[in-house]
Write an enzyme that holds these catalytic residues in place. Structure first.
Site, short mmCIF file in Angstrom:
data_model
loop_
_atom_site.label_atom_id
_atom_site.label_comp_id
_atom_site.label_asym_id
_atom_site.label_seq_id
_atom_site.Cartn_x
_atom_site.Cartn_y
_atom_site.Cartn_z
N TYR A 56 -20.52 -23.39 -11.26
CA TYR A 56 -19.94 -22.05 -11.09
C TYR A 56 -20.74 -21.30 -10.05
O TYR A 56 -21.78 -20.72 -10.32
CB TYR A 56 -19.94 -21.29 -12.42
CG TYR A 56 -19.15 -21.93 -13.54
CD1 TYR A 56 -18.19 -22.90 -13.28
CD2 TYR A 56 -19.37 -21.56 -14.85
CE1 TYR A 56 -17.48 -23.49 -14.31
CE2 TYR A 56 -18.65 -22.14 -15.89
CZ TYR A 56 -17.71 -23.10 -15.62
OH TYR A 56 -17.01 -23.67 -16.65
N HIS A 124 -19.44 -31.97 -17.43
CA HIS A 124 -18.29 -31.11 -17.16
C HIS A 124 -16.97 -31.86 -17.30
O HIS A 124 -15.96 -31.30 -17.75
CB HIS A 124 -18.42 -30.53 -15.75
CG HIS A 124 -17.86 -29.16 -15.61
ND1 HIS A 124 -18.47 -28.17 -14.88
CD2 HIS A 124 -16.74 -28.60 -16.10
CE1 HIS A 124 -17.75 -27.06 -14.95
NE2 HIS A 124 -16.70 -27.31 -15.67
N PRO A 205 -8.91 -19.59 -24.07
CA PRO A 205 -8.14 -19.32 -25.29
C PRO A 205 -7.07 -18.24 -25.11
O PRO A 205 -6.23 -18.06 -25.99
CB PRO A 205 -9.21 -18.89 -26.29
CG PRO A 205 -10.26 -18.25 -25.43
CD PRO A 205 -10.29 -19.10 -24.19
N GLY A 207 -5.11 -18.41 -22.38
CA GLY A 207 -4.21 -18.96 -21.37
C GLY A 207 -4.50 -18.45 -19.98
O GLY A 207 -3.60 -18.17 -19.20
N ARG A 208 -5.81 -18.34 -19.65
CA ARG A 208 -6.27 -17.81 -18.36
C ARG A 208 -5.72 -16.40 -18.11
O ARG A 208 -5.38 -16.04 -16.99
CB ARG A 208 -5.89 -18.76 -17.22
CG ARG A 208 -6.56 -20.11 -17.37
CD ARG A 208 -6.33 -21.03 -16.18
NE ARG A 208 -7.07 -22.26 -16.38
CZ ARG A 208 -6.65 -23.29 -17.11
NH1 ARG A 208 -5.46 -23.24 -17.67
NH2 ARG A 208 -7.40 -24.35 -17.27
N SER A 212 -3.13 -12.21 -22.67
CA SER A 212 -3.59 -10.82 -22.80
C SER A 212 -2.43 -9.84 -22.76
O SER A 212 -2.54 -8.70 -23.20
CB SER A 212 -4.57 -10.48 -21.68
OG SER A 212 -3.89 -10.38 -20.43
#
Length: 327
Positions: A56, A124, A205, A207-208, A212
């Site tokens: 990252y 990874h 969790p 779904g990207r 939301s």
């Protein structure tokens, strides 16, 4: 926040963790001041499992976490990842889960994190060119040396999990799991983890971000946001998936919670430790509150009615990345 034992090796973590990737890569603009404040707030709330990786940035995310934890290392459970090779200058070199690279990258991660041990260390991805026994054997050596406390796998198939666990007990397997991605319920991974007493860490969790309820168009993304190439956010898939989110939003409103909280509470009820990613305190606080949301059997049935297994439209990654999954 309550704590949970992740797997059968005694690793205690907050019931919900925090994915740090977006603080350094892949999700548009970053703000180090807000990221550091978000990590501070996570620890205050009992969100102790902090998930990073050498890739990252590369390296930037581990370095950020090292700065955040300076002087209070034991307040957090650090999870980081190896197996995707980078030169010291950050040049991407491909998959590499050889014992030699695992040992070298672990030492580099320890330097970047400013610590003498990693709490949970994963490859990874499974490297198809290296027997999993060799990769896990190298990680077991790191445990014996005191550099790593617990080990796990990411995106691994049931047979691979069994072979790895036979070499050294796995504390956790990290894989994508959400209302939008339930493949592990069908491919044997979830059953295998339960049988062997291995913890499940659920990345993406929400779904990207889809679950939301805040996304309305692919144009919501910054130009460098990788979701612009994610099949689930493309063309007709976006509209179909948004329709499912609308139904989740309706159920959440009836329960007096946000869509994110309902989606996370579902994941918690399924026995996972979710690691929703965010780089802002306000979303962290909203997500952490999901641990107090009770999901009854009746709630599960209502959620299943609007978001059954397989409801999502589109693959979870672009075609060139799909081959690295379920190794």
């Amino acid at each position: 926040m309550e704590t949970r034992t992740l797997g059968g090796q005694g690793l205690r973590v907050g019931a919900e963790g925090l994915g740090l990737m977006g603080m350094s890569a892949h999700y548009g603009a970053t703000d180090e001041t807000e990221s550091l404040a978000t990590i501070d707030r996570a620890l205050e709330l009992g969100v102790t499992l902090l998930d990073t990786a050498e890739g990252y940035g590369p390296f930037l995310n581990e370095q950020l976490l090292g700065r955040a934890l300076a002087g209070r290392r034991e307040a957090a459970v650090i999870a980081t990842k190896t197996g995707v090779e980078f030169a010291d200058d950050g040049t991407f070199l491909g998959h590499n889960a050889t014992p030699d690279y695992i040992r070298r990258s672990a030492d580099r991660s320890l330097r970047h994190l400013g610590t003498d041990h990693i709490d949970l260390y994963y490859p990874h991805r499974v490297d198809p060119a290296v027997p999993i026994e060799e990769s896990v054997g190298a990680m077991a050596g790191l445990v014996a040396a005191g550099k790593v406390r617990h080990i796990g796998l990411c995106e691994a198939a049931p047979a691979t999990v069994r072979r790895a666990h036979a070499v050294h007990p796995l504390a956790a397997v990290q894989t994508e799991y959400s209302l939008f991605e339930r493949g592990i319920e069908q491919n044997g991974v979830l059953d295998t983890l339960r049988e062997l007493g291995i913890g499940l860490v659920a990345y993406a969790p929400l779904g990207r971000g889809f679950l939301s309820g805040a996304l309305t168009s692919p144009d919501d993304f910054a130009a460098d946001d990788f979701r612009r190439t994610d099949p689930r956010f493309q063309g007709e898939n976006f509209g179909r998936n948004l329709a499912v989110v609308d139904q989740v939003r309706r159920l959440a409103a009836e329960k007096g919670v946000t869509p994110s909280q309902l989606a996370l509470a579902w994941t918690l009820r399924r026995g996972a430790v979710p690691i929703p990613g965010t780089k802002r305190r306000r979303y962290l606080e909203e997500n952490a509150a999901a641990t107090a949301v009770a999901v009854s059997d009746a709630d599960l049935a209502r959620i299943e009615a609007v978001a059954p297994r397989g409801v999502v439209s589109g693959d979870r990654y672009a075609p060139e990345l799909m081959g690295s999954l379920n190794g």
